[in-house]
Design an enzyme around this catalytic site. Sequence first.
Site, PDB file in Angstrom:
ATOM      1  N   LYS A  87      39.960  70.889 -34.029  1.00 22.86           N
ATOM      2  CA  LYS A  87      40.209  72.281 -33.649  1.00 22.86           C
ATOM      3  C   LYS A  87      39.498  72.744 -32.388  1.00 22.86           C
ATOM      4  O   LYS A  87      39.394  73.942 -32.111  1.00 22.86           O
ATOM      5  CB  LYS A  87      39.884  73.263 -34.803  1.00 22.86           C
ATOM      6  CG  LYS A  87      40.435  72.893 -36.156  1.00 22.86           C
ATOM      7  CD  LYS A  87      41.793  72.259 -36.137  1.00 22.86           C
ATOM      8  CE  LYS A  87      42.933  73.180 -35.788  1.00 22.86           C
ATOM      9  NZ  LYS A  87      44.210  72.398 -35.641  1.00 22.86           N
ATOM     10  N   ALA A  88      39.039  71.777 -31.594  1.00 23.99           N
ATOM     11  CA  ALA A  88      38.333  72.139 -30.355  1.00 23.99           C
ATOM     12  C   ALA A  88      39.265  72.266 -29.163  1.00 23.99           C
ATOM     13  O   ALA A  88      38.817  72.588 -28.060  1.00 23.99           O
ATOM     14  CB  ALA A  88      37.261  71.100 -30.064  1.00 23.99           C
ATOM     15  N   GLY A  89      40.556  72.010 -29.361  1.00 27.03           N
ATOM     16  CA  GLY A  89      41.497  72.083 -28.235  1.00 27.03           C
ATOM     17  C   GLY A  89      42.018  70.715 -27.828  1.00 27.03           C
ATOM     18  O   GLY A  89      42.373  70.494 -26.660  1.00 27.03           O
ATOM     19  N   TRP A 146      45.639  70.662 -26.497  1.00 28.49           N
ATOM     20  CA  TRP A 146      45.618  71.315 -25.176  1.00 28.49           C
ATOM     21  C   TRP A 146      45.184  70.294 -24.118  1.00 28.49           C
ATOM     22  O   TRP A 146      45.837  70.123 -23.078  1.00 28.49           O
ATOM     23  CB  TRP A 146      44.658  72.492 -25.244  1.00 28.49           C
ATOM     24  CG  TRP A 146      44.694  73.469 -24.111  1.00 28.49           C
ATOM     25  CD1 TRP A 146      45.603  73.525 -23.097  1.00 28.49           C
ATOM     26  CD2 TRP A 146      43.770  74.541 -23.904  1.00 28.49           C
ATOM     27  NE1 TRP A 146      45.292  74.578 -22.268  1.00 28.49           N
ATOM     28  CE2 TRP A 146      44.174  75.217 -22.743  1.00 28.49           C
ATOM     29  CE3 TRP A 146      42.649  75.013 -24.598  1.00 28.49           C
ATOM     30  CZ2 TRP A 146      43.488  76.334 -22.255  1.00 28.49           C
ATOM     31  CZ3 TRP A 146      41.975  76.122 -24.111  1.00 28.49           C
ATOM     32  CH2 TRP A 146      42.386  76.772 -22.952  1.00 28.49           C
ATOM     33  N   THR A 154      41.076  60.902 -30.459  1.00 27.02           N
ATOM     34  CA  THR A 154      40.228  60.620 -31.625  1.00 27.02           C
ATOM     35  C   THR A 154      39.410  61.841 -31.998  1.00 27.02           C
ATOM     36  O   THR A 154      39.074  62.661 -31.131  1.00 27.02           O
ATOM     37  CB  THR A 154      39.265  59.436 -31.363  1.00 27.02           C
ATOM     38  OG1 THR A 154      38.617  59.107 -32.593  1.00 27.02           O
ATOM     39  CG2 THR A 154      38.206  59.753 -30.321  1.00 27.02           C
ATOM     40  N   HIS A 155      39.105  61.942 -33.300  1.00 27.37           N
ATOM     41  CA  HIS A 155      38.142  62.952 -33.765  1.00 27.37           C
ATOM     42  C   HIS A 155      36.850  62.276 -34.214  1.00 27.37           C
ATOM     43  O   HIS A 155      35.992  62.918 -34.823  1.00 27.37           O
ATOM     44  CB  HIS A 155      38.718  63.743 -34.943  1.00 27.37           C
ATOM     45  CG  HIS A 155      39.819  64.684 -34.579  1.00 27.37           C
ATOM     46  ND1 HIS A 155      39.753  65.523 -33.494  1.00 27.37           N
ATOM     47  CD2 HIS A 155      41.019  64.937 -35.167  1.00 27.37           C
ATOM     48  CE1 HIS A 155      40.867  66.249 -33.433  1.00 27.37           C
ATOM     49  NE2 HIS A 155      41.645  65.906 -34.426  1.00 27.37           N
ATOM     50  N   SER A 167      39.328  78.278 -37.195  1.00 25.75           N
ATOM     51  CA  SER A 167      40.535  77.499 -36.928  1.00 25.75           C
ATOM     52  C   SER A 167      40.694  76.369 -37.943  1.00 25.75           C
ATOM     53  O   SER A 167      41.792  76.104 -38.447  1.00 25.75           O
ATOM     54  CB  SER A 167      40.460  76.935 -35.500  1.00 25.75           C
ATOM     55  OG  SER A 167      41.625  76.245 -35.172  1.00 25.75           O
ATOM     56  N   PHE A 176      48.678  78.841 -23.525  1.00 25.63           N
ATOM     57  CA  PHE A 176      48.871  78.947 -24.976  1.00 25.63           C
ATOM     58  C   PHE A 176      50.295  79.356 -25.364  1.00 25.63           C
ATOM     59  O   PHE A 176      50.920  78.722 -26.212  1.00 25.63           O
ATOM     60  CB  PHE A 176      47.850  79.953 -25.560  1.00 25.63           C
ATOM     61  CG  PHE A 176      47.991  80.134 -27.040  1.00 25.63           C
ATOM     62  CD1 PHE A 176      47.499  79.195 -27.926  1.00 25.63           C
ATOM     63  CD2 PHE A 176      48.653  81.243 -27.557  1.00 25.63           C
ATOM     64  CE1 PHE A 176      47.657  79.348 -29.299  1.00 25.63           C
ATOM     65  CE2 PHE A 176      48.817  81.409 -28.924  1.00 25.63           C
ATOM     66  CZ  PHE A 176      48.309  80.457 -29.789  1.00 25.63           C
TER      67      PHE A 176
HETATM   68  P1  A3P Z   1      43.157  78.501 -33.089  1.00 21.56           P
HETATM   69  O1  A3P Z   1      43.384  78.049 -34.488  1.00 21.56           O
HETATM   70  O2  A3P Z   1      41.843  79.221 -32.931  1.00 21.56           O
HETATM   71  O3  A3P Z   1      44.278  79.277 -32.518  1.00 21.56           O
HETATM   72  P2  A3P Z   1      43.272  71.043 -31.905  1.00 21.56           P
HETATM   73  O4  A3P Z   1      44.399  70.723 -30.975  1.00 21.56           O
HETATM   74  O5  A3P Z   1      41.991  70.365 -31.572  1.00 21.56           O
HETATM   75  O6  A3P Z   1      43.687  70.886 -33.335  1.00 21.56           O
HETATM   76  O7  A3P Z   1      42.899  72.589 -31.697  1.00 21.56           O
HETATM   77  C1  A3P Z   1      43.753  73.607 -32.124  1.00 21.56           C
HETATM   78  C2  A3P Z   1      43.193  74.917 -31.607  1.00 21.56           C
HETATM   79  O8  A3P Z   1      43.367  74.959 -30.179  1.00 21.56           O
HETATM   80  C3  A3P Z   1      43.944  76.106 -32.178  1.00 21.56           C
HETATM   81  O9  A3P Z   1      43.002  77.191 -32.186  1.00 21.56           O
HETATM   82  C4  A3P Z   1      45.027  76.289 -31.121  1.00 21.56           C
HETATM   83  O10 A3P Z   1      45.650  77.529 -31.124  1.00 21.56           O
HETATM   84  C5  A3P Z   1      44.195  76.074 -29.864  1.00 21.56           C
HETATM   85  N1  A3P Z   1      45.017  75.767 -28.687  1.00 21.56           N
HETATM   86  C6  A3P Z   1      45.977  74.834 -28.567  1.00 21.56           C
HETATM   87  N2  A3P Z   1      46.570  74.896 -27.357  1.00 21.56           N
HETATM   88  C7  A3P Z   1      45.945  75.891 -26.695  1.00 21.56           C
HETATM   89  C8  A3P Z   1      46.106  76.468 -25.395  1.00 21.56           C
HETATM   90  N3  A3P Z   1      47.045  76.026 -24.568  1.00 21.56           N
HETATM   91  N4  A3P Z   1      45.296  77.478 -25.046  1.00 21.56           N
HETATM   92  C9  A3P Z   1      44.353  77.945 -25.882  1.00 21.56           C
HETATM   93  N5  A3P Z   1      44.157  77.450 -27.127  1.00 21.56           N
HETATM   94  C10 A3P Z   1      44.946  76.446 -27.534  1.00 21.56           C
END
Ligand code: A3P
Length: 313
Positions: free
Chosen positions: A65-67, A70, A125-126, A156, A247
């Site tokens: 959940k760190a992005g 993305w 990887t996590h 998240s 996002f």
């Molecule tokens: P939230 O649940 O706070 O919205 P991962 O990909 O590591 O599983 O992380 C998912 C988190 O990153 C989610 O957070 C998701 O919405 C956020 N996320 C994914 N793409 C993003 C983007 N383009 N910009 C900002 N946050 C993004």
Amino acid sequence: MSESLGAPRHEVCNSGTPHTTTRVQRLKLSNVKGVPLPSSICAIFDKTEKFQAKGDDVLIATYPKAGTTWMIEIVDSIRQGGITKEIKTIPSHERAPYLEFNGLNVISTGLDLLEAMPSPRLVKTHLPFQLVPQSFWDKGCKVIYVARNAKDVLVSFYFFHKMNVRLPETGTWDDFIESFLSGNVAFGSWFDHVTGWWDVREKHQILYVFYEDILQDPMREVERVAHFLGHTLDKVTIQEIVKHTAFDMMKDNPMTNASIFPTSILDLSISPFMRKGQVGDWKNYFTVAQNERFEEEYRRRMAETSLRFRTEL
Ligand code: A3P
């Protein structure tokens, strides 16, 4: 204490009623070298450990959940020099296979996808640093580690547990905070994960990136990642990448929003995968007491590190 903290405003988070599903058996956590991982991942970890990285593999490592998704989209766009047909038509998990993932015969394992993938490969990887297969270090692979502040990760991750119907039950929001603080969640302690990678960042080719920084200044961070990977992109291409990876774009993009996964894995009707994408959403869920409890533990666990996070922008 922030004035805006108060009674939690979100029903689901504070209902105290764990979501249950009758469709799929939720997995338990088991241990690999003291780190709790979903039992499916533990079951194939002897194979994961033996993974043979190649010198041009790029690893994207994160605590969940760190992005991650993305950064995958950013790195793939940089490596392909812009938003190509592949990026528009191939799902994220196929363009950047999830190394340790075991799809339990519903979808392919990360190892199978990686085996079939032509170079240069992008690997997700996590795993905490100490569990990453040795071959990545032997081959001198470049790694991008994305870190996000603990409070937003916790919120998240809580919602992700609800919709990822194979992760263990969360219990109440209060229970989940305690599980998170004690590291009794998938991939173990957030504290150990972020500090473990921070401590080795200068010993290997590791770029340490913060979620909050990307959100604040995506142009600068995309350029920084490109530079680390040895790519020089013109301003128009960087702008195109920033636009494609915003996002709202990723939320509507079936290649990135997880809508192609079967509901027996991710049930988007419970919570979207692309949920909010904000810094500071934790304020909508932490009570004053929970925040105090969290801060106390946070101070204790982070006392020895130079690593600093921002919980608001
Ligand atoms: P939230 O649940 O706070 O919205 P991962 O990909 O590591 O599983 O992380 C998912 C988190 O990153 C989610 O957070 C998701 O919405 C956020 N996320 C994914 N793409 C993003 C983007 N383009 N910009 C900002 N946050 C993004």
